[in-house]
Scaffold this active site. Structure first.
Site, PDB file in Angstrom:
ATOM      1  N   HIS A 117      25.882 -31.575  13.562  1.00  0.00           N
ATOM      2  CA  HIS A 117      26.618 -31.089  13.872  1.00  0.00           C
ATOM      3  C   HIS A 117      27.794 -31.103  12.548  1.00  0.00           C
ATOM      4  O   HIS A 117      29.126 -30.305  12.497  1.00  0.00           O
ATOM      5  CB  HIS A 117      27.803 -31.916  14.389  1.00  0.00           C
ATOM      6  N   ASP A 119      21.065 -32.687  18.014  1.00  0.00           N
ATOM      7  CA  ASP A 119      21.464 -32.829  17.399  1.00  0.00           C
ATOM      8  C   ASP A 119      20.655 -32.618  15.656  1.00  0.00           C
ATOM      9  O   ASP A 119      21.043 -33.361  14.334  1.00  0.00           O
ATOM     10  CB  ASP A 119      22.188 -34.808  16.568  1.00  0.00           C
ATOM     11  N   SER A 142      26.470 -38.415   8.207  1.00  0.00           N
ATOM     12  CA  SER A 142      26.030 -37.509   8.995  1.00  0.00           C
ATOM     13  C   SER A 142      24.824 -36.764   8.127  1.00  0.00           C
ATOM     14  O   SER A 142      25.222 -36.305   7.557  1.00  0.00           O
ATOM     15  CB  SER A 142      27.081 -36.189   9.583  1.00  0.00           C
ATOM     16  N   SER A 195      22.902 -39.371  13.308  1.00  0.00           N
ATOM     17  CA  SER A 195      23.476 -38.662  14.076  1.00  0.00           C
ATOM     18  C   SER A 195      24.802 -39.161  14.289  1.00  0.00           C
ATOM     19  O   SER A 195      26.396 -38.485  13.886  1.00  0.00           O
ATOM     20  CB  SER A 195      22.881 -38.033  15.236  1.00  0.00           C
ATOM     21  N   GLY A 209      30.960 -39.972   8.078  1.00  0.00           N
ATOM     22  CA  GLY A 209      30.989 -39.247   7.026  1.00  0.00           C
ATOM     23  C   GLY A 209      29.356 -38.947   6.743  1.00  0.00           C
ATOM     24  O   GLY A 209      28.848 -38.643   5.721  1.00  0.00           O
TER      25      GLY A 209
END
Length: 455
Positions: A242, A270, A351, A366, A349
Site C-alpha cells: 500500500h 500487502d 508501514s 501492514s 506511518g
C-alpha cells in the site's frame, strides 16, 4: 494392519528416530542451545539467537517485562520450540492441530492433536499435549472458505478473522455481531468451528511514517524500508504494497534518488519491492534503537506465542508476541490475507517496516489499530511469501542465498522459500521441511536439523 495402528507405529518411529536431536531448550537448563563438539547444531545455534543485539533485548525487557537473562532464554526456547513443533507436525500428520509457546521465557510448548493416542509421542518430545476436536487442516479450510466468501461481502463491520489454535476455533472479530454471522453463513462454516468476538476499532494501514529507514514515494508519501533484498545482481528492499504502486519512484531519507517499485500488491496481499540504483547497497541489517544495526541471519517463521519486535522511527523499538498466524484483516481499502497478528504497537506511518524475532526476519508492517501510548495491535505481511512471490533473496549475515549448494545434485536450492511439509533431495537423501524459511548456502538440509528432517 488398521490405519490407526499404523499411524501410531509411524508416530513412535518418528519420535524414536529424532530423539537424539532433542535439546534442552525447553527445560530451562543453562546449557540449552550449546551442542557438544561434533554434534548437530541446535535450533538456537542454527537461527543465531546469539546475534540478538542489545537494542532488541532491551526492548523485549521493557515491553515483555523480562530481565536480560529471561530475554536471552526466551529466544533460545522459541528457536527450540519451533524445531520440536515442526518434527511433531511431520510425525502426527492429519492429527496435528497447531502449536504454541507460553510463559515469560516461552519455556512451555503445547502441541494439539485430534487423537488421544498421540499424547505419549508429544510428551516424549518434551511438549505438553492437548487433545482437541478439529485438526489444523480443518481450521485452515474453514478460514479459506471465509476468505472466499469475503470477496463478495462488505466486511468493514467484521474486519478480522483468523485461525486460533489455542482455542481450536476460527474466530471472527466484529464491530457488529450480525456482520460476523453473515460472513459465517455466507462461507457455510459450521458454528462448532467458529467463535465471534467483539472489537471496538477498525484496523487501518500505517502510511506516512518510518519503520526502519524512511523513504519517500514520488516525492510525496513516506514509508519504511522493510528488509534489504537482492534479485540476481539487482539490489533493493521489501516493503508494504500500500506504500506505492508499480512504477512509482522513490527517494531515500536523505532525499537522494533511490529506486522504483518493481511490483506491488494491495489489497489482497500487502507486499511490494523496490529496485534501487547503484548508489544504494543492500545490507543485512535493520535500523535499531539509537542507530544500532540489528543483524538479520534468516527468515525462519516464528511460532504462535513467540516474541517479535518492530522498528519504527516514530515510536522506536517495540516488542510483543505473535497472536495468530493465519489471519485476514479488512482495511478501508480492502481485505488482506494471510497476515500475522501481533501484540506489538505502532502508529500511523510505520508501514513497510521490519518485524524480527531474534535474528530472523518475519515480515513488513501492514496496519493495525490503537497506538503506542494506550496499546494496540498490528498485522504484518509475512516476509517469506513476499520473497517467494517476487523471486527475491533476503540479505543476511549467514550466507549468500544466490550461491549454489556446496554439494551438487538434488532438488534443494539456495534462495528457494520452503514451507513445512515440502520435500527435497540433497546428497542422495530425501528431507522434509519442518519450519518455513528461505534457504541459502550453509543451510543445506544435513546442516540444519532444526529446519529439515531426513525421511
Amino acid at each position: 494392519m488398521p490405519h490407526r495402528q499404523r499411524h501410531h507405529r509411524a508416530v513412535g518411529a518418528a519420535v524414536a528416530a529424532t530423539a537424539a536431536l532433542l535439546v534442552a531448550g525447553l527445560s530451562g537448563s543453562a546449557s540449552a542451545g550449546t551442542a557438544p563438539a561434533g554434534s548437530a547444531p541446535t535450533a538456537a545455534e542454527t537461527l543465531r539467537t546469539d546475534a540478538a543485539p542489545p537494542a532488541l533485548l532491551n526492548a523485549m525487557q521493557r515491553d515483555l517485562g523480562l530481565d536480560r537473562r529471561q530475554a536471552e532464554r526466551r529466544l533460545v526456547n522459541e528457536a527450540e520450540a519451533g524445531a520440536t513443533a515442526g518434527r511433531l507436525r511431520a510425525a502426527l500428520g492429519g492429527d496435528f492441530a497447531g502449536a504454541w509457546v507460553r510463559g515469560a521465557e516461552s519455556a512451555t510448548l503445547t502441541v494439539a492433536t485430534t487423537d488421544a493416542g498421540d499424547v505419549a509421542a508429544i510428551e516424549a518430545r518434551g511438549a505438553e499435549a492437548k487433545v482437541v476436536r478439529h485438526s489444523l487442516a480443518d481450521l485452515d479450510a474453514a478460514k479459506a472458505r471465509l476468505d472466499k466468501a469475503a470477496t463478495g461481502l462488505n466486511t468493514a463491520d467484521a474486519p478480522v478473522w483468523y485461525v486460533d489454535t489455542r482455542t481450536n476455533t476460527v474466530v471472527v472479530e466484529a464491530i457488529r455481531p450480525a456482520a460476523a454471522r453473515s460472513l459465517l453463513a455466507a462461507a457455510g462454516v459450521d458454528r462448532s468451528l467458529a467463535r465471534v468476538e467483539s472489537r471496538a476499532e477498525r484496523p487501518r494501514t500505517f502510511y506516512d511514517l518510518r519503520g526502519g529507514e524512511a523513504y519517500y514515494i514520488n516525492n510525496s508519501g513516506r514509508c519504511s524500508v522493510g528488509f534489504p533484498v537482492t534479485k540476481g545482481t539487482q539490489q533493493g528492499f521489501a516493503t508494504a504494497g500500500h506504500c506505492g504502486r508499480t512504477g512509482a519512484g522513490t527517494t531515500g531519507a536523505n532525499r537522494v534518488a533511490q529506486g522504483t517499485f518493481q511490483g506491488s500488491i494491495f489489497p489482497g496481499r500487502d507486499m511490494a519491492w523496490v529496485a534501487t540504483n547503484s548508489s544504494w547497497t543492500a545490507t543485512p541489517y535493520v535500523l535499531g534503537a539509537g542507530g544500532q544495526n540489528v543483524q538479520v541471519t534468516g527468515s525462519t517463521a516464528a511460532t504462535v506465542g513467540a516474541s517479535v519486535c518492530r522498528s519504527g522511527s516514530t515510536t522506536g523499538w517495540h516488542c510483543g508476541t505473535i497472536r495468530q498466524l493465519n489471519t485476514s484483516v479488512t482495511y478501508p481499502e480492502g481485505t488482506i490475507s494471510p497476515v500475522t497478528r501481533t501484540t506489538v504497537c505502532a502508529e500511523p506511518g510505520d508501514s513497510g517496516g521490519s518485524y524480527i524475532s531474534g535474528s530472523q526476519a518475519q515480515g513488513v508492517t501492514s496496519g493495525g489499530s490503537g497506538d503506542c501510548r494506550s496499546g494496540g495491535e498490528t498485522f504484518f505481511q509475512p516476509i517469506n511469501a513476499l520473497l517467494q512471490n517476487y523471486g527475491l533473496t533476503l540479505k543476511t549475515t549467514g550466507g549468500d542465498g544466490g550461491e549454489e549448494p556446496g554439494e551438487p545434485g538434488g532438488t534443494w536450492a539456495a534462495g528457494t522459500v520452503y514451507q513445512p511439509g515440502d520435500t527435497v533431495t540433497y546428497g542422495g537423501a530425501t528431507y522434509r521441511c519442518l519450519q518455513g524459511h528461505q534457504a541459502y548456502a550453509g543451510w543445506e538440509p544435513p546442516n540444519v536439523p532444526a529446519l529439515w528432517q531426513r525421511v
